[in-house]
Every structure is written in C-alpha cells, then in structure tokens.
Write an enzyme that holds these catalytic residues in place. Structure first.
Site, PDB file in Angstrom:
ATOM      1  N   ASP A 184     -14.756 100.233 -23.572  1.00 32.62           N
ATOM      2  CA  ASP A 184     -16.045 100.205 -22.886  1.00 32.62           C
ATOM      3  C   ASP A 184     -15.770  99.792 -21.442  1.00 32.62           C
ATOM      4  O   ASP A 184     -14.729  99.190 -21.150  1.00 32.62           O
ATOM      5  CB  ASP A 184     -16.963  99.207 -23.588  1.00 32.62           C
ATOM      6  CG  ASP A 184     -18.284  99.034 -22.871  1.00 32.62           C
ATOM      7  OD1 ASP A 184     -18.900 100.049 -22.503  1.00 32.62           O
ATOM      8  OD2 ASP A 184     -18.696  97.875 -22.679  1.00 32.62           O
ATOM      9  N   ASP A 203     -18.298  98.298 -18.660  1.00 38.28           N
ATOM     10  CA  ASP A 203     -18.908  97.049 -18.203  1.00 38.28           C
ATOM     11  C   ASP A 203     -18.722  95.950 -19.242  1.00 38.28           C
ATOM     12  O   ASP A 203     -19.175  96.084 -20.383  1.00 38.28           O
ATOM     13  CB  ASP A 203     -20.405  97.248 -17.967  1.00 38.28           C
ATOM     14  CG  ASP A 203     -20.689  98.303 -16.904  1.00 38.28           C
ATOM     15  OD1 ASP A 203     -20.858  97.934 -15.738  1.00 38.28           O
ATOM     16  OD2 ASP A 203     -20.728  99.498 -17.255  1.00 38.28           O
TER      17      ASP A 203
END
Length: 220
Positions: free
Chosen positions: A9, A11
């Site tokens: 992922d 952020d």
C-alpha cells in the site's frame, strides 16, 4: 512456492505521506474559514483518502453542499505540495534495496489516483524501481476488490500465492485475502483506533525491517 513479489500500500505503508496531506487539509480549512487541526488528529485518517479528510475537517460527505469545492481545493493543494515532506518510512529504503539484491521485485497497489500516485513516486525516485504500480483508477475496481491485486501480480510476473501484500488498513488485508496472497499489517502506518489483530493478517510488523524477518531474509 516462496514469495517472489512484495506489494505495498502507498499511504501509511511504503511512504509517510501524512505531513503533506495534513498540510493540504489545514490549508483547505483556512481557505474556507475553519481553524486548522492538530497533526495528531489528522494522521490516523490519512489512509482513507480525501473523502475521509473532508469529513474530518468539515463534517461533509460527497452528497453535501460544499463538499466538492473543498475536496478539489484539498487535492489541488496536495498535488502542488506532494513531496514537500513525504518520505519513505525509516528503514523502508533498506528493505527495498535488500529485496532487489535478493532477486525479489516489488510494487505498489493503492486506492490513490494515478495523477497523484505516479508523480509522488517519481519525485522520490521510486517509480522506475517498482515492478508495477496499480492506482485507484487503473481499473474500475478498487481495494478491497481483488482485481487490482491480481493485475499487480500479473504485471510483476508472479502468481498470487507468490505475492506478499503489506498494508495499514483493514481493506488492505481483505484485498490480499480476496486475491489469495499472504498479508502483513504495517503497525508503523496510520492504524487509528481499529484493532489490527482482528484483521486476519499473517503477521503484524512494527518496523519495515520486520518484513524482511518475516520473509526469512537477513536484515541489512
């Protein structure tokens, strides 16, 4: 078969983007006559994107009057300051270097749109290094749907069971499970008040270097 590809992922997992997103939200609050919020209040919300940030700052959702100009101001301000203070989490660059030295490739699967994802990775010198980058608008589906995950596997040249996905939100772990991947929770990310022990991940990691330990790779 052993893991061949590690997917992240963006952020709150690969990059610590909270300082720049907090800056953009506070600039938007000032623009629309509101007081800025403390960084500690904004940080846990960052992984949930612009919708959640506008909800936090203004109490508005997509169907409310005034939502769209505020969200546009937030995103435009963020794009103009996209790498102002954003950096990989401490230790993450060593993890990426070690994966590459070990012959593994890595990539990104994020719900962030490509017009923000790609410039950010380019600014930090990571876009060309990634084997694959799948953004929130690459397909019609987004996490926790498995389609972006499976596309990333295909483009990275691995099957799903050869991929590990690392994320800091429940939907990340659900997406990995839905695609048939191993999953790790990045506790150093933007967890908030949720309890990640109940998400069903293969493990929880306190630091980026712990990803290497889980993979059985000696730390740098």
């Amino acid at each position: 078969m052993r893991i061949r590809t590690v997917l992240f992922d963006l952020d709150g997992t690969l990059l610590d983007t909270a300082p720049d997103l907090a800056f953009a939200l506070n600039e938007t609050l000032r623009e629309f006559g509101r007081e800025p919020l403390l960084y500690e209040v904004i940080r846990p919300v960052v992984s949930h994107g612009g919708v959640a940030l506008i909800k936090l700052g203004f109490g508005l959702g997509p169907d409310d009057d005034g939502y769209h100009p505020r969200r546009r101001h937030l995103l435009d301000t963020y794009r103009a300051n996209i790498a102002r203070a954003t950096r990989p989490f401490a230790g993450m660059v060593d993890v990426l270097d070690t994966l590459e030295r070990q012959g593994l490739n890595w990539g990104v699967v994020t719900n962030k749109p490509a017009w923000l994802t790609e410039p950010l990775l380019q600014e930090l010198g990571l876009f060309e290094r990634a084997a694959v980058v799948v953004s929130g608008d690459t397909l019609n589906e987004r996490k926790p749907h498995p389609a972006p995950m499976l596309l990333a596997c295909e483009r990275a040249g691995s099957q799903a069971h050869q991929c590990l996905y690392v994320g800091d939100a429940r939907r990340d772990i659900e997406a990995g499970h839905n695609a048939g991947m191993a999953t790790l929770v990045a506790l150093f990310g933007y967890i908030g008040d949720d309890d990640p022990h109940g998400w069903g991940a293969d493990a929880l990691v306190e630091r980026p270097e712990d990803i290497l330990t889980w993979l059985g790779i000696a730390r740098p």
